[in-house]
Design a protein around this motif. Structure first.
Motif, short mmCIF file in Angstrom:
data_model
loop_
_atom_site.label_atom_id
_atom_site.label_comp_id
_atom_site.label_asym_id
_atom_site.label_seq_id
_atom_site.Cartn_x
_atom_site.Cartn_y
_atom_site.Cartn_z
N ILE A 545 0.83 -1.20 0.00
CA ILE A 545 0.00 0.00 0.00
C ILE A 545 0.87 1.25 0.00
O ILE A 545 0.66 2.18 -0.78
CB ILE A 545 -0.93 -0.01 1.24
CG1 ILE A 545 -2.07 -1.02 1.02
CG2 ILE A 545 -1.49 1.37 1.53
CD1 ILE A 545 -2.94 -1.25 2.24
N ALA A 546 1.87 1.24 0.86
CA ALA A 546 2.77 2.40 0.93
C ALA A 546 3.44 2.63 -0.42
O ALA A 546 3.58 3.77 -0.88
CB ALA A 546 3.81 2.19 2.02
N ILE A 548 2.27 1.77 -3.46
CA ILE A 548 1.31 2.31 -4.42
C ILE A 548 1.04 3.78 -4.09
O ILE A 548 1.00 4.64 -4.98
CB ILE A 548 -0.01 1.51 -4.39
CG1 ILE A 548 0.26 0.05 -4.79
CG2 ILE A 548 -1.04 2.13 -5.32
CD1 ILE A 548 -0.93 -0.87 -4.62
N GLY A 549 0.87 4.05 -2.80
CA GLY A 549 0.63 5.43 -2.37
C GLY A 549 1.74 6.35 -2.83
O GLY A 549 1.49 7.43 -3.38
N MET A 550 2.96 5.88 -2.64
CA MET A 550 4.11 6.70 -3.03
C MET A 550 4.16 6.92 -4.54
O MET A 550 4.49 8.01 -5.01
CB MET A 550 5.41 6.05 -2.55
CG MET A 550 5.86 6.52 -1.19
SD MET A 550 6.13 8.30 -1.18
CE MET A 550 6.31 8.59 0.57
#
Lengths: 574, 432
Positions: A545-546, A548-550
């Motif tokens: 998730i981190a 993709i978020g980044m």
């Protein structure tokens, strides 16, 4: 009449042609030595001394039968290839013993007392004066001599035709300790503890007519690794062993119990330790289940005894919170009532061990750690306990407790062995002890011991080390052990080991571990198991998730920059 | 346990954030694509329809004149335009002002409502206005709106060229953006909302929510639907759902621009947003249990979105806040470790960069000042929303349990200099 003769000759020829076949069958059976041990002991039962003999013989065969000499009959030697007599106490032997001895044609070994009653085969042994010896040696083998603490032996007289295999020495001369005439062996001592056991085991190669192996097997075991272990220290030790390409064992305790609060810590609470252990398992280490909590009642993990009630010096016969029922035989109305009580106790102990061992195997397997052997905390375990454990493990590492009366009665044996009281488990004996934190000369002392164990060809030099002592002392120990001539590091993964518990089967061989785990069954066993995997997946997906978020941040940042510059351009154009 | 709650809340939060990322991407693509559509339609506008503009006004004496001023200069064939101000039970001079304007311009009309058909809120007023409207297209503006001269033209153009669009929604800008920190934050919020939620949803799903102002809808649809739901606090969201359900979509057409006034103090902001939040929760309640009966299942997306936003997303944030604060005082023995901080930072950056991107899509909005304010926004304005949604949810639950009647809160208007400023801005915009 002629026809009869012809038939007879044909029959003889046929029988003759079958003879080699029959012989080869016999010799094939001889490969699987079958040992009968007759003993004379104080209370007529197998006890610590007999078990020491069991451990020594177990290195050569796993078919060992113990029998009180009083009860033996000629029928008992049927199928027996090697006969032992162990006279622990002076006794008058029955004529049956003599008959058995005279009838038996295979190799016979007698130890200790009553040799004069063992028939013609042993008439080459005459008792003499008792002597105190201070050294042991083997004639013609200068490398197999060593000085020992003064020890008293009964002393025997032999004639010239008798071969001396081991002799004792003192200032006044040499005295035969182990002698051989044809296929009769006599050991003039009843001591089967080191250093005597080393010589005894060495002679057994001759008794069983087995070539002595080349090389010295050795192992190093990292002890008491529980969830509170320091992962950095573990990794430091692991890296040294990996670099040296030394396979090793890790005695793992799945649960750390805080003695103050009673709080439990599992490996999922210590992801770094778990990571280190997985790394180690991949890079030379083999996991050994070292109990489940390594404690009982309110003692600390690593300190406490898990399978022995030290307070009452007896097996675990009651729950952690329960008062011990210490009634003895005299407290019961009848022997039956006492026996029932004893059976209940044993059943309790069985259940207690089963639960902990099962849970231990399952929990480790769920974490991807696959125990290939078992080691009881502080080596303490009842005879009943060994039987229970043998239903889960094929291999046991350490030393063995010899009877159920005192946990301190424990001993090792020079060669890997399958004594009958381990019910099929193979013992990888620990012979060197460990690096004691307060002992500066610990490594030196261990190396001296290692040297002694080379009296026995193929004698095991196995020792253990607590990783929390740091890397420096470990390096000393490893460097010391590397000096052992022709050292052969034992790799549990190369050995055939089988570990089974409900829903889990672990086998090893040829350097790999195979697992057969019924995942569904395992997950149904305890909520903790699936929860762990869910957590791991959750944590992993958090990183995803981190990520993709980044990438979103980067992407939108890029759009924004493009947007800004195109606006600037437009403004510029205007 | 704490671990489980934390992971759960993080999953919910990030599910939502990913959805927003996806929408922002769509919004940006729509931004890139939109000018082409606009140019094509301008080349062949077709026959312009008759448009009735409805302006519900309840005690709007402060703003209504300016609004009508802007209406009067709309660039649209006046013979095809009527502007109906519904003076809804005003106690102030609203009626007089409107009458005066109606006297001056034939296309401006006043409808005065009196009890019992009055004071029932915006929906009621709009339904009253609809009775008097004769246009085939109905446009709605709030009484504080000043549309740009071409706004109605573009709304009508959209409906003309897109037969599947039941309604068309323009873009609104904040008049008093520079008034204070709050209005600046609201300005950034509305820009982000429009480019992310409105444009994004339009791009991917052909869905937009009617924002209550600056939109046009086909009259036949309104009639088929029976007008506005007078029980709905957010009649616009509610109407959107029903339009979708007829099988139409609602187009976002950013060429139609209006300027509106935003609350200048927190009290007004709170009341207005409470109405929205409660209104949206009302819509969730109304449609969630009838979902099976809905013709257009795509509404599910929006319903789910609302449900997620108002219930799950905010619960997730609340939980993670609670865990974070509890963990400061009591060690919850969380196993999550490093990644939680990375997620925290990533979430923050994502928020900021999305706001920045939305600002960059509007001329002159991505200033250093606004960019800096965006950094602050996450810790202030967004947290305010959290408190608001919690409050709204409680109020809505209480209402449902006690079966209370809803009361309409009309957003308080602000006088004066802000408007002048805005007008300046407006003119600057027109001239540029």
């Amino acid at each position: 009449m002629k026809i009869l003769l012809k038939t007879f000759i044909v029959f003889l020829l046929l029988a003759g042609s079958l003879l080699p076949y029959a012989e080869s069958r016999v010799s094939a059976e001889e490969d699987e030595a079958s040992v009968l041990v007759l003993y004379s002991s104080k209370d007529k039962t197998v006890d610590a001394d007999q078990r020491l003999l069991d451990m020594a013989i177990g290195a050569f065969t796993d078919s060992i039968t113990f029998k009180d000499a009083e009860t033996v009959t000629v029928e008992d030697i049927e199928g027996v290839t090697h006969l032992f007599y162990y006279g622990k106490v002076q006794d008058t032997l029955s004529s049956n013993v003599r008959e058995v001895m005279d009838t038996f044609s295979g190799p016979v070994m007698a130890l200790g007392k009553n040799v004069e009653q063992l028939g013609n085969g042993f008439d080459f042994v005459k008792s003499a004066h008792c002597q105190t010896i201070t050294a042991l040696s083997m004639p013609g083998q200068p490398d197999k001599a060593m000085t020992i603490e003064p020890e008293e032996v009964d002393g025997i007289e032999i004639d010239e035709e008798t071969e001396v295999l081991v002799q004792g020495e003192n200032k006044t001369g040499t005295y035969p300790i182990m002698v051989k005439r044809e296929n009769h062996y006599y050991y003039d001592s009843d001591s089967l503890v080191p250093p005597f056991s080393m010589y005894f085991s060495q002679v057994l190669y001759d008794v069983f007519d087995i070539d002595t192996p080349a090389g010295n097997p050795a192992y190093i075991r990292l002890e008491d690794i529980h969830p509170l272990a320091d992962p950095e220290q573990l990794m430091a030790v692991a890296e040294i062993l990996k670099e040296k390409e030394i396979p090793y064992m890790m005695a793992v305790i799945p649960v750390y119990t805080d003695p103050e609060t009673g709080e439990e810590m599992h490996f999922n609470d210590a992801p770094e330790v778990l990571k280190a252990l997985r790394y180690m398992q991949k890079n030379g280490g083999s996991v050994i289940l070292h109990g489940y909590t390594h404690q009982y009642r309110d003692s600390e993990t690593g300190e406490g005894f898990e399978f022995w009630d030290v307070e009452n010096d007896r097996p675990i016969y009651q729950g952690q919170e329960e008062e011990a029922d210490l009634r003895r035989l005299e407290d019961f109305e009848s022997r039956e009532a006492f026996e029932e009580f004893t059976e209940e106790n044993k059943a309790f102990e069985r259940d207690y061990i089963e639960k902990r061992v099962t849970r231990g195997i399952q929990e480790l397997a769920n974490f991807g750690l696959y125990p290939l052997a078992f080691e009881a905390p502080h080596y303490t375990m009842s005879q009943n306990g060994y039987e229970v454990v043998s239903e889960y493990f094929s291999t046991y590492v350490g030393q063995l407790q010899l009877h159920d009366k005192d946990w301190r009665t424990m001993e090792t044996t020079p060669i890997p062995s399958k004594p009958s009281f381990l019910h099929g488990m193979q013992l990888l004996p620990e012979t060197l002890g460990y690096v004691k934190p307060e002992d500066d000369k610990a490594v030196e002392r261990m190396m001296k011991q290692a040297d002694q164990y080379q009296i026995t060809d193929g004698g095991m030099t196995g020792g253990f080390y607590h990783p929390y002592l740091g890397v420096e002392r470990f390096e000393d120990l490893i460097e010391g052990m590397e000096q052992i001539p022709d050292v052969q590091w034992i790799d549990l993964k190369e050995m055939k080991n089988v570990t089974t518990a409900e829903n889990v089967e672990i086998t090893s061989g040829d350097g790999t571990i195979e697992t057969d785990i019924n995942q569904r069954g395992l997950m149904m066993t305890s909520m903790d198991f699936p929860v762990y995997h869910i957590k791991v997946a959750a944590e992993k997906s958090m990183w995803g998730i981190a990520g993709i978020g980044m990438s979103g941040v980067v992407l939108f940042g890029a759009y924004m920059t493009v947007q800004r510059s195109s606006r600037k351009r437009m403004r510029g154009e205007k | 346990m704490a671990d489980f709650v934390l992971y759960l809340s993080l999953f919910i939060i990030w599910f939502m954030l990913f959805y927003h990322m996806f929408l922002m991407q769509g919004g940006y693509l729509h931004y890139l694509r939109h000018p082409k559509t606009k140019a094509e339609w301008e080349a062949s506008p077709g026959e312009m329809p008759f448009v009735s503009i409805l302006i519900p006004a309840h005690n709007e004496e402060m703003v209504i004149a300016k609004t009508l001023e802007a209406m009067a200069v709309l660039r649209y064939p006046k013979e095809k335009l009527e502007i109906i101000v519904i003076n809804d039970n005003s106690g102030d001079r609203t009626g007089d002002i409107v009458e005066a304007w109606a006297g001056r311009y034939p296309f401006i009309k006043a409808v005065h409502t009196r009890p019992p058909h009055a004071g029932k809120g915006k929906s009621g007023a709009l339904n009253q206005g609809l009775v008097h409207a004769s246009g085939e297209v109905i446009a709605v503006y709030d009484a504080d709106n000043t549309p740009e001269p071409d706004a109605i033209y573009y709304l009508a153009l959209g409906l003309n060229n897109d037969k599947k669009a039941g309604a068309i929604v323009g873009k609104f800008r904040v008049l008093n953006a520079e008034k204070n920190l709050l209005t600046r934050l609201i300005n950034m919020e509305t820009l982000t909302f429009q480019w992310l939620a409105q444009a994004g949803r339009w791009f991917w799903f052909k869905m937009t929510t009617i924002p209550g102002t600056n939109f046009a809808i086909r009259r036949e649809i309104l009639e088929e639907l029976g007008g506005w739901d007078e029980k709905a606090l957010s009649e616009d969201t509610e109407l959107s759902f029903r339009v979708y359900n007829l099988g139409y979509y609602i187009r976002f057409f950013p060429a139609a621009i209006t300027w509106e006034q935003e609350p200048e103090n927190l009290k007004v902001w709170w009341k207005q947003r409470m109405r929205w939040a409660r209104g949206n929760e009302y819509v969730i309640g109304k449609y969630l249990f009838r979902f099976a009966g809905l013709k257009n299942k795509r509404i599910g997306l929006d319903l789910f979105y609302f449900l997620f936003t108002y219930l799950l997303f905010f619960s997730g944030i609340l939980l993670s806040h609670a865990i974070f604060i509890t963990n400061l005082f009591i060690d919850l023995e969380l196993s999550i470790g490093m990644v939680s901080y990375i997620l925290l930072v990533t979430g923050f950056l994502l928020f900021v960069v999305e706001v920045w991107l939305a600002l960059s899509l509007e001329k002159g909005q991505l200033t250093i000042r606004n960019a800096g304010t965006a950094l602050l926004m996450y810790f202030t304005y967004s947290q305010l929303w959290l408190a608001l949604v919690v409050n709204a949810t409680f109020a809505e639950m209480k209402r449902m349990l006690m079966k209370q009647e809803i009361t309409w809160y009309k957003t308080q208007r602000f006088q004066a200099d802000a408007r002048k400023q805005a007008k300046k801005g407006n003119q600057a915009k027109i001239s540029s």
